[in-house]
Structure formats: C-alpha cells, structure tokens
Design an enzyme around this catalytic site. Structure first.
Site, PDB file in Angstrom:
ATOM      1  N   ASP A  49      29.854  17.959  66.716  1.00  0.00           N
ATOM      2  CA  ASP A  49      29.080  16.724  66.905  1.00  0.00           C
ATOM      3  C   ASP A  49      29.896  15.644  67.608  1.00  0.00           C
ATOM      4  O   ASP A  49      29.372  14.883  68.431  1.00  0.00           O
ATOM      5  CB  ASP A  49      28.581  16.195  65.552  1.00  0.00           C
ATOM      6  N   ASN A  94      23.038  19.564  68.603  1.00  0.00           N
ATOM      7  CA  ASN A  94      22.085  19.152  67.565  1.00  0.00           C
ATOM      8  C   ASN A  94      22.659  17.960  66.809  1.00  0.00           C
ATOM      9  O   ASN A  94      22.491  17.827  65.598  1.00  0.00           O
ATOM     10  CB  ASN A  94      21.816  20.331  66.618  1.00  0.00           C
ATOM     11  N   ARG A 124      13.357  17.690  66.277  1.00  0.00           N
ATOM     12  CA  ARG A 124      13.742  16.558  65.431  1.00  0.00           C
ATOM     13  C   ARG A 124      13.201  15.273  66.063  1.00  0.00           C
ATOM     14  O   ARG A 124      13.490  14.961  67.211  1.00  0.00           O
ATOM     15  CB  ARG A 124      15.268  16.507  65.280  1.00  0.00           C
ATOM     16  N   SER A 170      14.127   8.504  59.611  1.00  0.00           N
ATOM     17  CA  SER A 170      15.577   8.599  59.784  1.00  0.00           C
ATOM     18  C   SER A 170      16.161   7.206  59.977  1.00  0.00           C
ATOM     19  O   SER A 170      15.648   6.418  60.780  1.00  0.00           O
ATOM     20  CB  SER A 170      15.897   9.461  61.017  1.00  0.00           C
ATOM     21  N   SER A 171      17.229   6.922  59.264  1.00  0.00           N
ATOM     22  CA  SER A 171      17.911   5.631  59.439  1.00  0.00           C
ATOM     23  C   SER A 171      18.625   5.574  60.788  1.00  0.00           C
ATOM     24  O   SER A 171      19.021   4.506  61.245  1.00  0.00           O
ATOM     25  CB  SER A 171      18.924   5.418  58.317  1.00  0.00           C
ATOM     26  N   ASP A 313      22.535  13.973  52.539  1.00  0.00           N
ATOM     27  CA  ASP A 313      23.399  15.104  52.904  1.00  0.00           C
ATOM     28  C   ASP A 313      24.102  15.665  51.667  1.00  0.00           C
ATOM     29  O   ASP A 313      24.038  16.875  51.391  1.00  0.00           O
ATOM     30  CB  ASP A 313      24.450  14.681  53.944  1.00  0.00           C
ATOM     31  N   LYS A 340      15.935  17.749  59.514  1.00  0.00           N
ATOM     32  CA  LYS A 340      17.366  17.774  59.854  1.00  0.00           C
ATOM     33  C   LYS A 340      17.699  19.095  60.556  1.00  0.00           C
ATOM     34  O   LYS A 340      16.889  19.583  61.323  1.00  0.00           O
ATOM     35  CB  LYS A 340      18.175  17.482  58.604  1.00  0.00           C
ATOM     36  N   GLU A 341      18.892  19.653  60.304  1.00  0.00           N
ATOM     37  CA  GLU A 341      19.322  20.846  61.061  1.00  0.00           C
ATOM     38  C   GLU A 341      18.323  21.986  60.965  1.00  0.00           C
ATOM     39  O   GLU A 341      18.193  22.820  61.861  1.00  0.00           O
ATOM     40  CB  GLU A 341      20.698  21.302  60.571  1.00  0.00           C
ATOM     41  N   ARG A 344      15.295  21.731  55.453  1.00  0.00           N
ATOM     42  CA  ARG A 344      16.242  22.006  54.366  1.00  0.00           C
ATOM     43  C   ARG A 344      15.563  22.206  53.016  1.00  0.00           C
ATOM     44  O   ARG A 344      16.125  22.855  52.134  1.00  0.00           O
ATOM     45  CB  ARG A 344      17.271  20.866  54.269  1.00  0.00           C
ATOM     46  N   HIS A 385      25.123  23.863  58.940  1.00  0.00           N
ATOM     47  CA  HIS A 385      26.452  23.784  58.316  1.00  0.00           C
ATOM     48  C   HIS A 385      26.391  23.537  56.815  1.00  0.00           C
ATOM     49  O   HIS A 385      27.150  24.098  56.042  1.00  0.00           O
ATOM     50  CB  HIS A 385      27.278  22.697  59.011  1.00  0.00           C
ATOM     51  N   ARG A 386      25.477  22.658  56.399  1.00  0.00           N
ATOM     52  CA  ARG A 386      25.447  22.315  54.959  1.00  0.00           C
ATOM     53  C   ARG A 386      24.902  23.465  54.108  1.00  0.00           C
ATOM     54  O   ARG A 386      25.295  23.615  52.948  1.00  0.00           O
ATOM     55  CB  ARG A 386      24.663  21.024  54.712  1.00  0.00           C
ATOM     56  N   LYS A 411      29.746  22.315  63.129  1.00  0.00           N
ATOM     57  CA  LYS A 411      29.046  21.052  63.454  1.00  0.00           C
ATOM     58  C   LYS A 411      29.813  19.849  62.903  1.00  0.00           C
ATOM     59  O   LYS A 411      29.940  18.829  63.582  1.00  0.00           O
ATOM     60  CB  LYS A 411      27.620  21.078  62.890  1.00  0.00           C
TER      61      LYS A 411
HETATM   62  O1  S3P Z   1      23.689   7.737  60.573  1.00  0.00           O
HETATM   63  C1  S3P Z   1      24.297   8.756  60.232  1.00  0.00           C
HETATM   64  O2  S3P Z   1      25.493   8.926  60.500  1.00  0.00           O
HETATM   65  C2  S3P Z   1      23.570   9.779  59.466  1.00  0.00           C
HETATM   66  C3  S3P Z   1      22.404   9.462  58.810  1.00  0.00           C
HETATM   67  C4  S3P Z   1      21.670  10.430  57.965  1.00  0.00           C
HETATM   68  O3  S3P Z   1      20.491  10.795  58.654  1.00  0.00           O
HETATM   69  P1  S3P Z   1      19.029  10.162  58.321  1.00  0.00           P
HETATM   70  O4  S3P Z   1      19.111   8.702  58.458  1.00  0.00           O
HETATM   71  O5  S3P Z   1      18.187  10.824  59.348  1.00  0.00           O
HETATM   72  O6  S3P Z   1      18.705  10.574  56.911  1.00  0.00           O
HETATM   73  C5  S3P Z   1      22.494  11.677  57.671  1.00  0.00           C
HETATM   74  O7  S3P Z   1      21.663  12.697  57.177  1.00  0.00           O
HETATM   75  C6  S3P Z   1      23.216  12.181  58.900  1.00  0.00           C
HETATM   76  O8  S3P Z   1      23.980  13.327  58.616  1.00  0.00           O
HETATM   77  C7  S3P Z   1      24.167  11.135  59.419  1.00  0.00           C
HETATM   78  C1  PEP Z   2      21.627  15.585  59.165  1.00  0.00           C
HETATM   79  C2  PEP Z   2      22.850  15.829  59.636  1.00  0.00           C
HETATM   80  O1  PEP Z   2      23.246  15.662  60.916  1.00  0.00           O
HETATM   81  P1  PEP Z   2      22.743  14.746  62.131  1.00  0.00           P
HETATM   82  O2  PEP Z   2      23.840  13.767  62.343  1.00  0.00           O
HETATM   83  O3  PEP Z   2      22.580  15.684  63.266  1.00  0.00           O
HETATM   84  O4  PEP Z   2      21.467  14.079  61.720  1.00  0.00           O
HETATM   85  C3  PEP Z   2      23.904  16.354  58.743  1.00  0.00           C
HETATM   86  O5  PEP Z   2      25.090  16.355  59.148  1.00  0.00           O
HETATM   87  O6  PEP Z   2      23.613  16.796  57.623  1.00  0.00           O
END
Ligand code: S3P
Ligand code: PEP
Length: 425
Positions: A49, A94, A124, A170-171, A313, A340-341, A344, A385-386, A411
C-alpha cells in the site's frame, strides 16, 4: 497457489516490535509531498500500500530518497499541488489510503490523471467522495461503473465552499477532503451526512495535518471548517508509530496462549486501533499499558457483545479470538467490512465455520459461538491480508491450520508470517 501449513501452537512469549502504521505512512507521505520544505520520515512502513503511494508521488514529480530497507524517506515537498499539467495513469493496487486521498489531492493542480487499481478496487465505492469534490469545483469522470474507480480526474483546482459528504460508508472520503481542503481557493465547510464510521481515523488525519501546520475546526465530527489558500509546512523529522492494527494479532495471540510485550503502539498512540487491547481486557486478558508498548497475558477469556465501529480493522481479530473464549461473542455495527479488501462479513463467517464455529452473519454484525475443539482447516484468504493474519490464531486450537495465499499479507505486513514463526512455539 502458495499455502502455509501452521503447526499447532502451544505457547507464545517474548517481545515484538511492529512495523510502521499504514494509515500514518500514507498520510505523512502525501502531506510531505504537498508541503513546503523537506521531511525526513522514519519507521515508514515497507508494504504494497505504501509502495503504491510512493510510486504515484514519484510519477507526479516528487523527489525523495529512500533508505536501503525503505523505512526512512527524505522527501522534498512541492510547496503546493501535485503534478505539473501532465497526462498520467497511476495504478494504486487495492490501497484505499492511496486511492481516496490521491483522488482529492489530484483535483488541486493542473493535469489529467487516470487512477486505476486491482479488480477489487473497482468494487470499492468512491462515489460519495467524487460527489463532494464535484461540489467543491472538481471535474471527475468514471471510466467504468458509476461511483467506482477507475477514475479520470481533470485537475483545475478546488474552489472550496460548503459541501456535504456521506459518513457511513468509509471515513477515508472525509480524510481525503480534509487533507485537500487547505489548498482549495476558499474556506471549506464540510458537513457529514449520516453516522460517521471509523471516527478515530479522522483523529489520525487531523493530527497529521496539525504536524504539517494546518488546524481544522472540528464541530463534534458533524462538520469541519478548513481555511483555504494554505501551504502545508514540513515538520522536519517525523516518526511513524507502529501499526496498531498489525499489533492486534500478537496481542490476541498473547491473550489466547502466553505473554507478549508489543512495542510501537500504546497509550500515547494516535491510532484508534490501539484501543483493541481494551476489548481483550473486557474479554478477561491481563493488559498492561505504557505510552509506546502494550503487554498482554493469557487469562480465561469470555465472549463479549461489542460495537466495534470505531476499530473495524482490529475488530476482525476479535472474531478469531472468539474461538478461544467461553460463550458467545457478538461484533456489531461493522457494515463497512463488506466494502473492504473482500466482503469481510461473509468471508469471516465462511472461514470460522470451517474451523467448527457456529456463526450468524447479519447485515452489519457477526455472532460467533466457539466450537468445543477448533478443527483443522484450509483457510481461504480472499486476497485479504487481515483474513490471513486473523486465522493464524486458529493454530492455538491444537490442530494444523493451512493458510492459502499467505503472501497477501504484503498489503500491510509483508514480514508477518516470518515474525509469527520466530515467536510462536
Ligand atoms: O483512513 C485510514 O487509514 C483507514 C480507514 C479505515 O477505513 P474506513 O474508513 O473505510 O472504515 C480502515 O479500515 C483502513 O484500513 C484505513
Ligand atoms: C481496509 C483496509 O485497507 P484500505 O486502506 O485499502 O481501506 C485494511 O487495511 O484493512
């Protein structure tokens, strides 16, 4: 397909240091690229990533030097928007933390940018971010299905103004808007529609922006105000904390079968996933906190009924820890596991059943009843990965566990199984 057979684990003991946080690494790299001055980033994560972010920045003309092991990066920022009017296509795998923030950042300058990724990235959602950017003056085209990547961005600057963004998927959409907003022409007022998910990730964003000299007015996570016309300022040296989500596998392993001190995250951590250890505590594990390490010791674990929307996560790690708890565990308010990936919720339910658990999969929750004895199984990991890391814990059940495609941990944690095998007896 590569497979890794994990022998039954009887005990874990010792100390481990966790590689740098993915969330912090990619935020810091992007802001260092936009900033005025030179940033030396230490403990940078070396994983897929982060490599996608680094490669994209290089293609956009950002200059940096990486140490031999890729964990120190000295970057000279552009003191403003990325790119200089080029036409470029960038592949982002991804990596949500590359795709979403770069989509917003590339609207700030001139040029035509196509952002592509792996097939799962095209499933996504990104439509809520694109709509918000469009309200702020951007021009973005969907090259495939509406509301999903790949995207073509025709950069011409963001004007700012009053925009709304959906918070319940998603944040990362809000994170992307927040990081781009200081470089918009005018002040931006972002109002959140719906419940904001994964809130602690917004705290990570605001804290990194502050390190780069930008303050955001946060009105109780309902709206945010950011002045326009600003330039990020390089902080000099900045160290990436250990990844708290990566720490969760080791902390859980200790709670199930031993004692471990995990360095790199703790009370002083800016990452919400450091709070994962509180859930272990609630399950009965003995937890000792310091500012930058957490120690967990095995105890009798009991099932819990918890809302883990704030740590989506690390919440996955609770699902496999539940195999070793007495009674039922319910994890609630985790709808966005589905985007997500992989999906889940569905993947977790399917694989937990393989090791003998009785599982109820709801639209936004999962209920797990542990088996009397964890069964030997061949675990599919869905390029997630998770899934691979969570199911390594099943090897505490006394039977061998096969992890299919263990390389998918690249990842965020390429060395996971190496460390696992050194540490676990
Ligand atoms: O902003 C970030 O670094 C992340 C926010 C989260 O995603 P969501 O906001 O989609 O839940 C998390 O799952 C992701 O691994 C990393
Ligand atoms: C949701 C994840 O990754 P991403 O940053 O691609 O959203 C994750 O790492 O669990």
């Amino acid at each position: 397909m590569e497979q890794l057979v994990l022998k039954p684990i009887s005990r874990v003991q010792g100390e481990v240091s966790i590689p740098g946080s993915k969330s912090l690494s990619n935020r810091i790299l992007l802001l260092a690229a936009l900033a005025e001055g030179t940033t030396t980033i230490t403990n940078l994560l070396d994983s897929d990533d982060v490599r996608y972010m680094l490669k994209a920045l290089k293609e956009l003309g950002v200059q940096y030097q990486l140490s031999e092991n890729n964990t120190v990066c000295k970057m000279t920022g552009l003191a403003g928007p990325l790119g200089s009017g080029q036409t470029l296509t960038m592949f982002l795998g991804n990596a949500g933390t590359a795709m979403r923030p770069l989509t917003a950042a590339l609207c700030l300058g001139e040029g035509e940018y196509t952002l592509t990724g792996e097939p799962r990235m095209y499933e996504r959602p990104i439509g809520d971010l694109v709509s918000c950017l469009t309200e702020a003056g951007a021009s973005i085209e969907y090259l495939g299905e509406k509301n999903y990547p790949p995207l073509k961005i025709s950069g011409s600057g963001l004007s700012g103004g009053e925009v709304r963004i959906r918070g319940d998927i998603s944040s990362q959409f809000l994170t992307a808007m927040l990081m781009a907003a200081p470089l918009a022409k005018d002040r931006t007022l972002i109002t959140i529609d719906g419940e904001l998910v994964s809130k602690p990730y917004i705290d990570i964003t605001l804290s990194v922006m502050k390190r780069f000299g930008v303050d955001v007015q946060n009105n109780d996570y309902q709206s945010f105000v950011i002045d326009g016309g600003q330039t990020y300022q390089a902080p000099g040296e900045i160290m990436v904390e250990g990844d708290a989500s990566s720490a969760s596998y080791f902390l859980a392993a200790a709670a199930i079968g031993g004692k471990l001190r995990v360095h790199g995250t703790g009370n002083a951590s800016v990452q919400g996933d450091a709070r994962f250890a509180e859930v272990l505590e609630q399950m009965g594990a003995k937890v000792t906190w310091s500012d930058n390490w957490i120690e967990v010791e095995k105890s009798v674990l009991k099932g819990v009924d918890v809302d883990l929307n704030h740590i989506p996560d690390a919440a996955m790690t609770i699902a496999t820890t539940a195999l070793f708890a007495e009674g039922q565990t319910a994890i609630r308010n985790i709808y966005n596991w589905r985007v997500k990936e992989t999906d889940r919720l569905s993947a977790m339910a399917t694989e937990l059943r393989k090791v003998g658990a009785e599982v109820e999969e709801g639209e936004d929750y999962i209920v797990i009843n542990p088996p009397e004895r964890v069964l030997s199984a061949s675990i599919d990991t869905y390029d997630d990965h998770r899934m691979a890391m969570c199911f390594s814990l099943a090897a505490f059940g006394g039977s061998p566990i096969t992890i299919n495609d263990p390389g998918c941990t690249s990842k965020t944690f390429p060395t996971y199984f190496q460390i696992f095998e050194e540490l676990f007896e």
